[in-house]
Scaffold this motif. Structure first.
Motif, PDB file in Angstrom:
ATOM      1  N   GLY A   1      -8.609   3.305  12.326  1.00  0.00           N
ATOM      2  CA  GLY A   1      -8.042   4.512  11.747  1.00  0.00           C
ATOM      3  C   GLY A   1      -6.528   4.585  11.780  1.00  0.00           C
ATOM      4  N   LYS A   2      -5.864   3.491  12.168  1.00  0.00           N
ATOM      5  CA  LYS A   2      -4.404   3.480  12.204  1.00  0.00           C
ATOM      6  C   LYS A   2      -3.830   3.268  10.798  1.00  0.00           C
ATOM      7  CE  LYS A   2      -4.476   3.191  16.824  1.00  0.00           C
ATOM      8  NZ  LYS A   2      -4.049   4.296  17.711  1.00  0.00           N
ATOM      9  N   GLU A   3      -2.641   3.792  10.581  1.00  0.00           N
ATOM     10  CA  GLU A   3      -1.889   3.478   9.375  1.00  0.00           C
ATOM     11  C   GLU A   3      -1.095   2.207   9.651  1.00  0.00           C
ATOM     12  OE1 GLU A   3       2.061   5.283   7.250  1.00  0.00           O
ATOM     13  OE2 GLU A   3       0.467   6.726   7.710  1.00  0.00           O
ATOM     14  N   VAL A   4      -1.395   1.145   8.922  1.00  0.00           N
ATOM     15  CA  VAL A   4      -0.804  -0.161   9.201  1.00  0.00           C
ATOM     16  C   VAL A   4      -0.039  -0.643   7.975  1.00  0.00           C
ATOM     17  CG1 VAL A   4      -1.228  -2.551   9.886  1.00  0.00           C
ATOM     18  CG2 VAL A   4      -2.662  -0.719  10.806  1.00  0.00           C
ATOM     19  N   HIS A   5       1.188  -1.077   8.191  1.00  0.00           N
ATOM     20  CA  HIS A   5       2.015  -1.648   7.144  1.00  0.00           C
ATOM     21  C   HIS A   5       2.271  -3.121   7.472  1.00  0.00           C
ATOM     22  CE1 HIS A   5       2.797   2.305   5.386  1.00  0.00           C
ATOM     23  NE2 HIS A   5       2.794   2.735   6.634  1.00  0.00           N
ATOM     24  N   LEU A   6       2.423  -3.929   6.424  1.00  0.00           N
ATOM     25  CA  LEU A   6       2.589  -5.369   6.580  1.00  0.00           C
ATOM     26  C   LEU A   6       3.947  -5.803   6.054  1.00  0.00           C
ATOM     27  CD1 LEU A   6      -0.919  -6.515   5.287  1.00  0.00           C
ATOM     28  CD2 LEU A   6      -0.232  -6.142   7.649  1.00  0.00           C
ATOM     29  N   ALA A   7       4.554  -6.747   6.772  1.00  0.00           N
ATOM     30  CA  ALA A   7       5.840  -7.307   6.348  1.00  0.00           C
ATOM     31  C   ALA A   7       5.892  -8.770   6.757  1.00  0.00           C
ATOM     32  CB  ALA A   7       7.010  -6.538   6.966  1.00  0.00           C
ATOM     33  N   ASN A   8       6.807  -9.502   6.139  1.00  0.00           N
ATOM     34  CA  ASN A   8       6.912 -10.927   6.438  1.00  0.00           C
ATOM     35  C   ASN A   8       8.329 -11.400   6.209  1.00  0.00           C
ATOM     36  OD1 ASN A   8       5.514 -13.350   7.203  1.00  0.00           O
ATOM     37  ND2 ASN A   8       5.668 -14.094   5.104  1.00  0.00           N
ATOM     38  N   LEU A   9       8.857 -12.172   7.142  1.00  0.00           N
ATOM     39  CA  LEU A   9      10.082 -12.898   6.856  1.00  0.00           C
ATOM     40  C   LEU A   9       9.717 -13.977   5.845  1.00  0.00           C
ATOM     41  CD1 LEU A   9      12.954 -13.721   9.142  1.00  0.00           C
ATOM     42  CD2 LEU A   9      12.120 -15.492   7.599  1.00  0.00           C
ATOM     43  N   SER A  10      10.385 -13.993   4.713  1.00  0.00           N
ATOM     44  CA  SER A  10       9.881 -14.711   3.548  1.00  0.00           C
ATOM     45  C   SER A  10      10.654 -15.986   3.255  1.00  0.00           C
ATOM     46  CB  SER A  10       9.946 -13.785   2.332  1.00  0.00           C
ATOM     47  OG  SER A  10       9.438 -14.444   1.191  1.00  0.00           O
ATOM     48  N   PHE A  11       9.905 -17.015   2.832  1.00  0.00           N
ATOM     49  CA  PHE A  11      10.493 -18.217   2.273  1.00  0.00           C
ATOM     50  C   PHE A  11      10.424 -18.201   0.748  1.00  0.00           C
ATOM     51  CE2 PHE A  11       9.325 -20.861   6.297  1.00  0.00           C
ATOM     52  CZ  PHE A  11      10.378 -20.280   6.979  1.00  0.00           C
ATOM     53  N   SER A  12       9.950 -17.103   0.181  1.00  0.00           N
ATOM     54  CA  SER A  12       9.826 -16.994  -1.269  1.00  0.00           C
ATOM     55  C   SER A  12      11.199 -16.737  -1.891  1.00  0.00           C
ATOM     56  CB  SER A  12       8.866 -15.853  -1.636  1.00  0.00           C
ATOM     57  OG  SER A  12       7.618 -16.004  -0.966  1.00  0.00           O
ATOM     58  N   ALA A  13      11.288 -16.936  -3.207  1.00  0.00           N
ATOM     59  CA  ALA A  13      12.552 -16.741  -3.924  1.00  0.00           C
ATOM     60  C   ALA A  13      12.726 -15.256  -4.251  1.00  0.00           C
ATOM     61  CB  ALA A  13      12.556 -17.583  -5.190  1.00  0.00           C
ATOM     62  N   LEU A  14      13.160 -14.512  -3.262  1.00  0.00           N
ATOM     63  CA  LEU A  14      13.282 -13.060  -3.420  1.00  0.00           C
ATOM     64  C   LEU A  14      14.498 -12.669  -4.245  1.00  0.00           C
ATOM     65  CD1 LEU A  14      12.465 -11.879   0.236  1.00  0.00           C
ATOM     66  CD2 LEU A  14      10.885 -12.147  -1.691  1.00  0.00           C
ATOM     67  N   ALA A  15      15.499 -13.527  -4.329  1.00  0.00           N
ATOM     68  CA  ALA A  15      16.754 -13.163  -4.992  1.00  0.00           C
ATOM     69  C   ALA A  15      16.553 -12.822  -6.461  1.00  0.00           C
ATOM     70  CB  ALA A  15      17.764 -14.294  -4.845  1.00  0.00           C
ATOM     71  N   GLY A  16      15.510 -13.347  -7.078  1.00  0.00           N
ATOM     72  CA  GLY A  16      15.278 -13.088  -8.487  1.00  0.00           C
ATOM     73  C   GLY A  16      14.510 -11.809  -8.779  1.00  0.00           C
ATOM     74  N   LEU A  17      14.119 -11.069  -7.750  1.00  0.00           N
ATOM     75  CA  LEU A  17      13.362  -9.842  -7.975  1.00  0.00           C
ATOM     76  C   LEU A  17      14.257  -8.769  -8.592  1.00  0.00           C
ATOM     77  CD1 LEU A  17      11.357  -9.605  -4.617  1.00  0.00           C
ATOM     78  CD2 LEU A  17      10.488 -10.322  -6.855  1.00  0.00           C
ATOM     79  N   PRO A  18      13.698  -7.924  -9.458  1.00  0.00           N
ATOM     80  CA  PRO A  18      14.502  -6.853 -10.064  1.00  0.00           C
ATOM     81  C   PRO A  18      14.905  -5.808  -9.034  1.00  0.00           C
ATOM     82  CG  PRO A  18      12.184  -6.605 -10.645  1.00  0.00           C
ATOM     83  CD  PRO A  18      12.315  -7.927  -9.948  1.00  0.00           C
ATOM     84  N   ALA A  19      15.923  -5.025  -9.382  1.00  0.00           N
ATOM     85  CA  ALA A  19      16.483  -4.047  -8.446  1.00  0.00           C
ATOM     86  C   ALA A  19      15.448  -3.046  -7.965  1.00  0.00           C
ATOM     87  CB  ALA A  19      17.653  -3.314  -9.107  1.00  0.00           C
ATOM     88  N   GLU A  20      14.494  -2.688  -8.828  1.00  0.00           N
ATOM     89  CA  GLU A  20      13.503  -1.683  -8.433  1.00  0.00           C
ATOM     90  C   GLU A  20      12.518  -2.194  -7.383  1.00  0.00           C
ATOM     91  OE1 GLU A  20      12.222  -3.304 -12.569  1.00  0.00           O
ATOM     92  OE2 GLU A  20      14.082  -2.722 -11.529  1.00  0.00           O
ATOM     93  N   ASP A  21      12.517  -3.494  -7.117  1.00  0.00           N
ATOM     94  CA  ASP A  21      11.633  -4.062  -6.090  1.00  0.00           C
ATOM     95  C   ASP A  21      12.265  -4.065  -4.711  1.00  0.00           C
ATOM     96  OD1 ASP A  21       9.763  -4.445  -8.024  1.00  0.00           O
ATOM     97  OD2 ASP A  21       9.873  -6.635  -8.060  1.00  0.00           O
ATOM     98  N   TRP A  22      13.462  -3.493  -4.574  1.00  0.00           N
ATOM     99  CA  TRP A  22      14.151  -3.473  -3.278  1.00  0.00           C
ATOM    100  C   TRP A  22      14.197  -2.041  -2.742  1.00  0.00           C
ATOM    101  CZ3 TRP A  22      15.462  -7.945  -0.895  1.00  0.00           C
ATOM    102  CH2 TRP A  22      15.423  -9.105  -1.677  1.00  0.00           C
ATOM    103  N   ALA A  23      13.602  -1.841  -1.567  1.00  0.00           N
ATOM    104  CA  ALA A  23      13.613  -0.519  -0.940  1.00  0.00           C
ATOM    105  C   ALA A  23      14.917  -0.266  -0.208  1.00  0.00           C
ATOM    106  CB  ALA A  23      12.438  -0.395   0.033  1.00  0.00           C
ATOM    107  N   ALA A  24      15.586  -1.328   0.191  1.00  0.00           N
ATOM    108  CA  ALA A  24      16.850  -1.266   0.923  1.00  0.00           C
ATOM    109  C   ALA A  24      17.436  -2.668   0.889  1.00  0.00           C
ATOM    110  CB  ALA A  24      16.631  -0.806   2.369  1.00  0.00           C
ATOM    111  N   PRO A  25      18.710  -2.842   1.254  1.00  0.00           N
ATOM    112  CA  PRO A  25      19.235  -4.210   1.338  1.00  0.00           C
ATOM    113  C   PRO A  25      18.363  -5.076   2.250  1.00  0.00           C
ATOM    114  CG  PRO A  25      21.023  -2.621   1.496  1.00  0.00           C
ATOM    115  CD  PRO A  25      19.746  -1.824   1.538  1.00  0.00           C
ATOM    116  N   ASP A  26      17.997  -6.253   1.762  1.00  0.00           N
ATOM    117  CA  ASP A  26      17.193  -7.216   2.530  1.00  0.00           C
ATOM    118  C   ASP A  26      15.798  -6.700   2.858  1.00  0.00           C
ATOM    119  OD1 ASP A  26      19.271  -9.236   2.714  1.00  0.00           O
ATOM    120  OD2 ASP A  26      20.270  -7.868   4.110  1.00  0.00           O
ATOM    121  N   LEU A  27      15.275  -5.791   2.040  1.00  0.00           N
ATOM    122  CA  LEU A  27      13.912  -5.286   2.225  1.00  0.00           C
ATOM    123  C   LEU A  27      13.247  -5.172   0.852  1.00  0.00           C
ATOM    124  CD1 LEU A  27      11.666  -4.184   4.051  1.00  0.00           C
ATOM    125  CD2 LEU A  27      12.680  -1.898   3.766  1.00  0.00           C
TER     126      LEU A  27
END
Length: 319
Positions: free
Chosen positions: A44-70
């Motif tokens: 019954g916990k609220e659980v969020h998932l995150a990962n330090l990524s090796f993916s090519a994040l730099a190409g994501l559009p601006a709307e995919d960023w919640a904050a710098p480096d997130l």
């Protein structure tokens, strides 16, 4: 003090309501935390998932960023990229009716990583963070015979060690033995765990049985990831999954291990749990990487430290 029948990790998280489970070392590390995250959700916990990524994040559009480096990764993120473990996991989560967002941190130094963690913690009012390592190099303090690939893992430890307003910060390690191919001496890992026990920072170990709901779902998630990333499947999670299934020895689950002799065994399916501040206190070089902005600075600072330290000689298991 807890009772023997009460798992110390889950006891520590009993009063937590909003928990972040984060992969520490990049790649598919967040998959290593999936059984734990699913168990917490089933409680019954609220659980969020995150990962330090090796993916090519730099190409994501601006709307995919919640904050710098997130970055906020969904099942539909960057469809042109073939290697994107966070998106692949989001797709699996959607298939199984779970919230299908996985946050991703680019590879940075400690300072921007800490700011990104802080932004995510504030975004969801997180009251517990569990940092997950697929492997054991997160448990090395710096004077061992070999450190494996500690840069991303220890950047995460350093980033979270200073966030002392979060009530619970924990580390779990799964995949004991898999780092032998990166030069880690696992007798020294056990020596470190013993020292953490003396410090009161070791929270015990428990297995991922395939007969559990979480174990079965983990095996399904790893199989899904291998099918959707056939050119670069996870050796770590493939080894852990093989151990969960009861396989033993030199198990073949990907051509990436051709030419290597694996030693899949039941210890790989154990979660070892620790208090994060206690683990951070034992790291001999954490202060050296504190002010880093770039991941290459973390690499160079650890290398500089290794040039000055007297290392412990490797030891063999008695036999």
């Amino acid at each position: 003090m807890t009772f023997l029948h009460a798992n110390p990790l889950f006891t520590r998280l009993a009063d937590a309501e909003r928990i972040l489970v984060a992969g520490a070392g990049g790649g598919f590390d967040i998959y290593s935390g999936l059984p734990l995250a699913l168990s917490l959700r089933h409680q019954g916990k609220e659980v969020h998932l995150a990962n330090l990524s090796f993916s090519a994040l730099a190409g994501l559009p601006a709307e995919d960023w919640a904050a710098p480096d997130l970055a906020v990764i969904t099942p539909d993120s960057a469809p042109h990229q073939s290697y994107f473990p966070e998106r692949t996991l989001a797709q699996w989560l959607r298939l199984h009716g779970h919230p299908a967002t996985v946050y991703a941190f680019p590879q940075t130094g400690v300072q921007p990583l800490r700011a990104a963690y802080r932004a995510l913690i504030e975004r969801h009012d997180i009251d517990a963070v569990v940092l997950v390592d697929g492997g054991t190099d997160i448990l090395l303090r710096g004077d061992e015979a070999g450190l494996g690939t500690p840069e991303e893992d220890l950047a995460g430890v350093a980033a979270l060690a200073a966030l002392d307003d979060v009530p619970h910060r924990l580390v779990v390690s799964v995949g004991f033995g898999v780092d032998a191919y990166h030069g880690v001496n696992h007798v020294q890992v056990l020596e470190n765990i013993a020292a953490l026990e003396r410090d009161g920072a070791y929270l015990g170990a428990f297995s991922i049985p395939r007969a559990t709901r979480e174990g079965a779902l983990y095996l399904d998630a790893v199989e899904h990831a291998q099918q959707h990333t056939p050119e670069h499947p996870s050796i770590v999670n493939g080894s852990i999954a093989a151990a969960v299934r009861g396989s033993f020895g030199d198990v073949r689950f990907t051509d990436r291990t051709r030419g290597s002799e694996l030693f899949v065994n039941p210890l790989m399916s154990l979660y070892f749990a620790f208090d994060l501040p206690g683990l951070a206190d034992r790291c001999l070089y954490l202060d050296r990487i504190e002010d880093t902005q770039l991941i290459r600075q973390v690499h160079s600072r650890i290398a500089e430290f290794r040039d000055t330290v007297v290392t412990r000689p490797p030891r063999r298991f008695p036999h």
